[in-house]
Design a protein around this motif. Structure first.
Motif, PDB file in Angstrom:
ATOM      1  N   LEU A 164      -0.005   9.104  -0.291  1.00 23.13           N
ATOM      2  CA  LEU A 164      -0.008   8.762   1.131  1.00 23.13           C
ATOM      3  C   LEU A 164      -1.453   8.832   1.596  1.00 23.13           C
ATOM      4  O   LEU A 164      -2.056   9.908   1.648  1.00 23.13           O
ATOM      5  N   THR A 168      -1.634   3.647   4.108  1.00 25.66           N
ATOM      6  CA  THR A 168      -0.166   3.677   3.999  1.00 25.66           C
ATOM      7  C   THR A 168       0.501   2.636   4.893  1.00 25.66           C
ATOM      8  O   THR A 168       1.339   1.848   4.443  1.00 25.66           O
ATOM      9  N   PHE A 182       6.726   5.504  -0.968  1.00 20.53           N
ATOM     10  CA  PHE A 182       5.521   6.289  -1.196  1.00 20.53           C
ATOM     11  C   PHE A 182       5.889   7.625  -1.841  1.00 20.53           C
ATOM     12  O   PHE A 182       6.882   8.256  -1.468  1.00 20.53           O
TER      13      PHE A 182
END
Length: 355
Positions: A164, A168, A182
């Protein structure tokens, strides 16, 4: 469908009742004599009772008239019931056909009305992200190359990102018509991102590796390449130390089209390093069951020795299609389940330095 069955059952019961009444009338006729003497005596008794002051009036119809009327009513009702049933069946069939057609049209409209973002929008997003005041963001060159890969990905595109980072929301926006997941080592940061941005799908993972153990970990994979560390397998059931097996079950069933390795963070000796992320990406790409047989794997910070060495071992130099200062772009193809070699032209690069 259940309503139709109940309706048909009700109509059949109604016809059965009518038929039973008609049959009962015929049976009764057989029991009561119909000779002229009996009928004349029967009518005389009734007439005497009526003349004795009784207020009750009895109208007696001839059995033949009763039989004929009941029979006609029965067949008329049966005919009407048949027409009603046929009409209802036609109506329901037509309605279901219209519903099915509407759903198919709606699905087609949905799939064609949400095209991937235009190149102009993608360039604008990359431009503003690369000009952020954040010092940890990617370079414009790296962002643009990843954006171009996502633009060419067939829709819906499955994107898996390790880490992250500042980008992102950019990756999520560029893949707006697909699924983006993620993976991050910081469970608190993953929970924070999901709370702040509910549209982001993020999971935390516990890495058990250390950067200082890279050589030993790669050697362990080579020893177990025909067992726990096979290049084609379901990592959910794997005990390979470099494989990530504690993610949600459905994660391992997805055919990932693009995998970006930009985490975990940290390059000190006790940091987890990106060996597990790169190894997991290589296995997921080779173990695809459907979709596009090719998977794009992009490794950020490719200039770091650990990332380059691990990539050479598991993503393989023959699959490297583009190499920039800090980004390596590999394209891996699905492999046979009986394959036990990561690279076709394998030369040990464990001790190599960054080039």
């Amino acid at each position: 469908m259940s309503r139709l069955i109940v309706l048909i059952s009700t109509i059949c019961q109604f016809i059965s009742i009518l038929y039973f009444k008609n049959t009962a009338h015929f049976s009764l006729k057989k029991i009561i004599p119909t000779s002229k003497n009996f009928q004349s005596k029967f009518y005389e008794k009734i007439k005497m009772k009526n003349t004795l002051g009784s207020s009750t009036k009895l109208i007696l119809l001839h059995p033949y008239i009763q039989k004929q009327g009941s029979s006609n009513r029965f067949w008329a009702l049966a005919f009407v019931s048949f027409l009603t049933l046929a009409f209802l069946l036609t109506l329901i069939y037509t309605r279901e056909s219209k519903i099915t057609t509407s759903i198919a049209v709606a699905s087609t409209i949905t799939s064609t009305s949400t095209p991937p973002s235009s190149k102009a929008v993608a360039r604008a997003l990359v431009h503003y992200a690369s000009n952020s005041n954040n010092t940890e963001h990617m370079s414009y060159t790296d962002m643009k190359h990843i954006a171009d890969v996502l633009q060419k990905c067939s829709q819906p595109c499955n994107l898996l990102v390790f880490g992250l980072t500042h980008e992102t929301l950019l990756w999520k926006a560029l893949n707006h018509n697909g699924r983006t997941v993620f993976i991050d080592e910081n469970r608190y940061y993953a929970a924070y991102i999901e709370e702040k941005y509910p549209e982001v799908e993020a999971y935390d993972v516990q890495y058990t590796t250390k950067l200082s153990e890279m050589k030993e970990l790669i050697a362990g994979v080579k020893e177990q390449v025909r067992n726990e560390c096979k290049p084609v397998q379901n990592l959910l059931f794997s005990e390979c130390k470099l494989g990530l097996n504690d993610l949600p079950n459905q994660f391992y069933e997805v055919d990932w089209d693009v995998i970006l390795v930009d985490g975990p963070r940290g390059y000190w000796p006790e940091a987890p390093g990106r060996m597990s992320a790169i190894f997991t990406a290589s296995v997921l790409a080779r173990s695809k069951k459907g979709g596009n047989p090719k998977t794009h794997v992009l490794v950020h910070d490719f200039n770091q020795q650990v990332d380059r060495t691990t990539s050479d071992e598991f993503l393989c130099k023959e699959n490297l299609v583009k190499s920039m200062d800090t980004l390596g772009h590999f394209v891996l193809e699905r492999m046979d389940a009986n394959s036990f070699q990561f690279c076709r032209n394998h030369n040990s690069t464990t001790g190599s330095s960054s080039s």
